[in-house]
Design an enzyme around this catalytic site. Structure first.
Site, PDB file in Angstrom:
ATOM      1  N   LYS A 137      15.145 -25.965   5.764  1.00  0.00           N
ATOM      2  CA  LYS A 137      16.323 -25.952   6.592  1.00  0.00           C
ATOM      3  C   LYS A 137      17.241 -26.911   5.894  1.00  0.00           C
ATOM      4  CE  LYS A 137      14.076 -23.624  10.541  1.00  0.00           C
ATOM      5  NZ  LYS A 137      14.891 -22.496  10.877  1.00  0.00           N
ATOM      6  N   LYS A 157       8.418 -20.376  23.813  1.00  0.00           N
ATOM      7  CA  LYS A 157       9.078 -19.177  23.864  1.00  0.00           C
ATOM      8  C   LYS A 157       9.554 -18.748  25.253  1.00  0.00           C
ATOM      9  CE  LYS A 157       6.738 -17.230  19.656  1.00  0.00           C
ATOM     10  NZ  LYS A 157       7.716 -17.580  18.752  1.00  0.00           N
ATOM     11  N   GLU A 174      12.724 -21.750  22.018  1.00  0.00           N
ATOM     12  CA  GLU A 174      13.204 -20.176  21.345  1.00  0.00           C
ATOM     13  C   GLU A 174      13.434 -19.543  22.584  1.00  0.00           C
ATOM     14  OE1 GLU A 174      11.295 -18.918  17.483  1.00  0.00           O
ATOM     15  OE2 GLU A 174       9.632 -19.694  18.812  1.00  0.00           O
ATOM     16  N   HIS A 190       5.472 -26.894  11.771  1.00  0.00           N
ATOM     17  CA  HIS A 190       6.817 -27.316  11.949  1.00  0.00           C
ATOM     18  C   HIS A 190       7.237 -28.838  12.658  1.00  0.00           C
ATOM     19  CE1 HIS A 190       7.032 -23.452  10.311  1.00  0.00           C
ATOM     20  NE2 HIS A 190       7.019 -22.841  11.521  1.00  0.00           N
ATOM     21  N   ARG A 216       0.740  -1.284   0.139  1.00  0.00           N
ATOM     22  CA  ARG A 216       0.102   0.229  -0.301  1.00  0.00           C
ATOM     23  C   ARG A 216       0.940   1.242  -0.037  1.00  0.00           C
ATOM     24  NH1 ARG A 216      -3.777  -1.522   4.904  1.00  0.00           N
ATOM     25  NH2 ARG A 216      -1.850  -2.817   5.295  1.00  0.00           N
ATOM     26  N   ASP A 265       1.019 -22.464  16.060  1.00  0.00           N
ATOM     27  CA  ASP A 265       2.220 -21.723  15.545  1.00  0.00           C
ATOM     28  C   ASP A 265       3.404 -22.653  15.043  1.00  0.00           C
ATOM     29  OD1 ASP A 265       3.436 -19.144  14.782  1.00  0.00           O
ATOM     30  OD2 ASP A 265       4.702 -19.523  16.643  1.00  0.00           O
ATOM     31  N   ASP A 272       6.212 -24.501   4.113  1.00  0.00           N
ATOM     32  CA  ASP A 272       6.689 -24.657   5.745  1.00  0.00           C
ATOM     33  C   ASP A 272       8.161 -24.499   5.704  1.00  0.00           C
ATOM     34  OD1 ASP A 272       7.685 -25.738   8.348  1.00  0.00           O
ATOM     35  OD2 ASP A 272       5.778 -26.880   8.320  1.00  0.00           O
ATOM     36  N   HIS A 273       8.710 -23.496   6.524  1.00  0.00           N
ATOM     37  CA  HIS A 273      10.007 -22.986   5.982  1.00  0.00           C
ATOM     38  C   HIS A 273      10.961 -23.845   6.645  1.00  0.00           C
ATOM     39  CE1 HIS A 273       9.718 -21.020   9.930  1.00  0.00           C
ATOM     40  NE2 HIS A 273      11.325 -20.785   9.931  1.00  0.00           N
ATOM     41  N   LYS A 289       2.443 -19.314   5.773  1.00  0.00           N
ATOM     42  CA  LYS A 289       1.672 -19.541   6.763  1.00  0.00           C
ATOM     43  C   LYS A 289       1.073 -18.470   7.460  1.00  0.00           C
ATOM     44  CE  LYS A 289       3.111 -20.149  10.884  1.00  0.00           C
ATOM     45  NZ  LYS A 289       3.878 -20.193  12.113  1.00  0.00           N
TER      46      LYS A 289
HETATM   47  C1  BG6 Z   1       7.533 -19.431  12.966  1.00  0.00           C
HETATM   48  C2  BG6 Z   1       6.745 -19.016  13.776  1.00  0.00           C
HETATM   49  O1  BG6 Z   1       6.877 -20.145  11.765  1.00  0.00           O
HETATM   50  O2  BG6 Z   1       8.465 -20.051  12.968  1.00  0.00           O
HETATM   51  C3  BG6 Z   1       7.470 -18.194  14.831  1.00  0.00           C
HETATM   52  O3  BG6 Z   1       5.601 -18.092  13.638  1.00  0.00           O
HETATM   53  C4  BG6 Z   1       8.766 -18.929  15.202  1.00  0.00           C
HETATM   54  O4  BG6 Z   1       6.812 -17.799  15.859  1.00  0.00           O
HETATM   55  C5  BG6 Z   1       9.600 -19.179  14.074  1.00  0.00           C
HETATM   56  O5  BG6 Z   1       9.606 -17.995  16.084  1.00  0.00           O
HETATM   57  C6  BG6 Z   1      10.615 -20.027  14.237  1.00  0.00           C
HETATM   58  O6  BG6 Z   1      11.282 -20.261  13.161  1.00  0.00           O
HETATM   59  P1  BG6 Z   1      12.906 -20.346  13.190  1.00  0.00           P
HETATM   60  O7  BG6 Z   1      13.413 -20.633  11.792  1.00  0.00           O
HETATM   61  O8  BG6 Z   1      13.548 -19.302  14.043  1.00  0.00           O
HETATM   62  O9  BG6 Z   1      13.149 -21.574  14.030  1.00  0.00           O
END
Ligand code: BG6
Length: 495
Positions: free
Chosen positions: A186, A344, A220, A244, A46, A239, A181-182, A152
């Site tokens: 990895k 977290k 984390e 993941h 935007r 989340d 799904d990142h 996501k």
């Molecule tokens: C994301 C979550 O998908 O993955 C976050 O929404 C999380 O809350 C993150 O912190 C963790 O990813 P990575 O790659 O830092 O382990």
């Protein structure tokens, strides 16, 4: 190797994901010569940026977030020539007509059909309107050459995920839909399949006869930061676990695919999800524990409790920690517990998978020898440490027979000098070449939601929860320790 002429249209081009991940990943793909000679990246948002403003913002982002550090001015200039910006209102059809025009112009200039990738790095509220307008403007008619990437969260429960699949399925073919799904991008996660299926050593023991339990722990240090808005409607289960962690579990538990081809791998993964034991409400009480962080000290700084974070309800019952015991009901895994946890503001940031092997059938050594006895353990460390260690027993040097645990270690740092690409580099390149192996198929997402729905519903229906129940910088709530201690085990941390 250079790939085919490509146009990226990035919705959310001014957003956080683009700044931190997408733009740096595309830049590094460019530096390493993975991008085709003709490519164009059209960011959209935007904000009323000029093309120059946009390029300058991305340069700042890349300098800050790229794994290759500050951009080289000449290289940057070359890359920036491929960057474009379009101010957009996602609700207006004109926006999409304009994209259509740009795509057409590019293709005319290049005199070729480009692969066109629509990347939806926006809030899920916009998925529907974007998808519908892309289809209405016929921008994705050519199913072989156009792709939609969906970030996501894919749904917030089974119903919404099913509805989204239905919507997308009505507009595009499954082969056009790339659900991110990142974690799957990895390096260390991709290595799980290599490690399991390129070695003959592990597979024969990879089952209920030799394995006592599996643990997946993704902890984390970070809190919710400025994402309270999103996180309040999510929580750790949605989340991290639904996506993941269950994907990691699938990679550990899946049967060997016939070939390393997208559908083969994805079929074997969905088999695991379908074999997972459904939760009754009794199971939820016994085998799932949730937590929420209180205040504490992290890196010498006092950090607030979750309920005091910005954009978080001061009475919030959203969980920032979850620990669950799963079972996979098939021949390979019958009665082998899979303990997973994520949280977290934990004491350590570490994503670690532990395979705990069973005891030797008969111990021949005298009692004194085995004071520090521990069964074999394989520890796959995904991040930040990247390693695989096999813990074995050995005789401690000396005149008496005393056993202790030693590590046989494969460590990326010492095994390789080459750089490790970021997850998004892998995944973006896959969208260009059209490889869906590392993306979630529609049925996978739904199977994962089905599995966790009973836990979600049970947790949501109980209105008063005794939160916070762990302090920042701790290892999570006591109930999570109890969940695993009941079975005689404990959560594994890296040595
Ligand atoms: C994301 C979550 O998908 O993955 C976050 O929404 C999380 O809350 C993150 O912190 C963790 O990813 P990575 O790659 O830092 O382990």
């Amino acid at each position: 190797s250079r790939s085919k002429t490509t146009i990226f249209v990035i919705f959310g081009g001014t957003g956080d994901l683009n700044s931190r991940k997408l733009a740096p990943a595309l830049y590094n793909l460019f530096l390493d010569n993975w991008l085709p000679e003709n490519f164009s990246i059209i960011g959209t948002g935007r904000t009323k940026y000029t093309e120059d403003d946009y390029r300058n913002t991305l340069l700042k982002d890349i300098n800050e977030f790229s794994r290759s550090g500050e951009a080289d001015p000449a290289k940057w200039q070359e890359f920036a020539n491929h960057l474009h910006y379009q101010v957009s209102d996602l609700n207006k059809i004109e926006t999409y007509q304009e994209f259509g025009q740009r795509i057409k112009t590019h293709q005319e200039d290049w005199q070729t059909t480009a692969t066109v990738i629509f990347y939806l790095a926006v809030s899920p509220n916009f998925f529907e309107v974007i998808a519908q307008n892309i289809a209405a403007c016929k921008l994705a008619e050519d199913a072989d050459n156009t792709r939609i990437v969906i970030e996501k969260p894919f749904g917030k429960d089974l119903d919404s995920a099913t509805a989204l699949n239905k919507l997308l399925g009505g507009l595009f073919e499954e082969k056009q839909i790339y659900r991110i799904d990142h974690y799957l991008g990895k390096e260390t996660v991709q290595n799980i399949l290599a490690f399991r299926f390129a070695n003959s050593l592990f597979e024969p023991t990879w089952n209920r006869n030799y394995i006592e339990y599996v643990q997946i722990s993704v902890t984390e240090r970070l809190g919710v930061e400025d994402r309270g808005d999103y996180y309040e409607g999510s929580g750790a289960l949605r989340d991290m676990v639904q996506n993941h962690i269950l994907q990691l579990l699938c990679l550990i538990a899946m049967e060997p695919p016939v070939t390393f081809v997208g559908e083969e791998v994805r079929n074997r993964k969905v088999d695991v999800l379908r074999a997972m034991r459904p939760f009754s409400s009794e199971d939820v009480r016994k085998n799932a524990a949730r937590g929420q962080y209180g205040e504490g000290w992290i890196e010498g700084k006092q950090v607030p409790a979750y309920r005091n974070e910005t954009k978080v309800d001061p009475q919030s019952n959203t969980e920032t920690f979850a620990a669950i015991k799963f079972f996979v009901d098939n021949w390979r895994w019958q009665n082998v517990p899979f303990y997973v946890r994520t949280g977290k503001r934990m004491h350590e940031a570490a994503s670690v998978i532990t395979i705990q092997f069973k005891d030797v059938p008969h111990l021949i050594f005298p009692g004194e020898a085995t004071d520090n006895w521990q069964q074999n353990r394989l520890i796959i460390s995904i991040q930040p440490e990247m390693s695989i260690r096999l813990q074995v027993q050995a005789k401690r040097p000396g005149l008496d027979m005393v056993l202790n645990t030693v590590d046989m270690v494969f460590d990326y740092k010492s095994a390789y000098t080459s750089y490790t690409p970021e997850a998004y580099e892998t995944l973006l390149l896959d969208t260009i070449v059209g490889d869906q192996t590392l993306f979630m198929r529609g049925d996978q997402v739904e199977a994962a939601w089905s599995l966790i729905m009973p836990i979600l519903s049970a947790w949501e229906s109980k209105k008063s929860v005794n939160f916070p129940n762990y302090s920042s910088d701790s290892w999570g709530p006591e109930i999570a320790e109890a969940l695993i201690a009941r079975d005689g085990f404990h959560w594994v941390t890296l040595p």
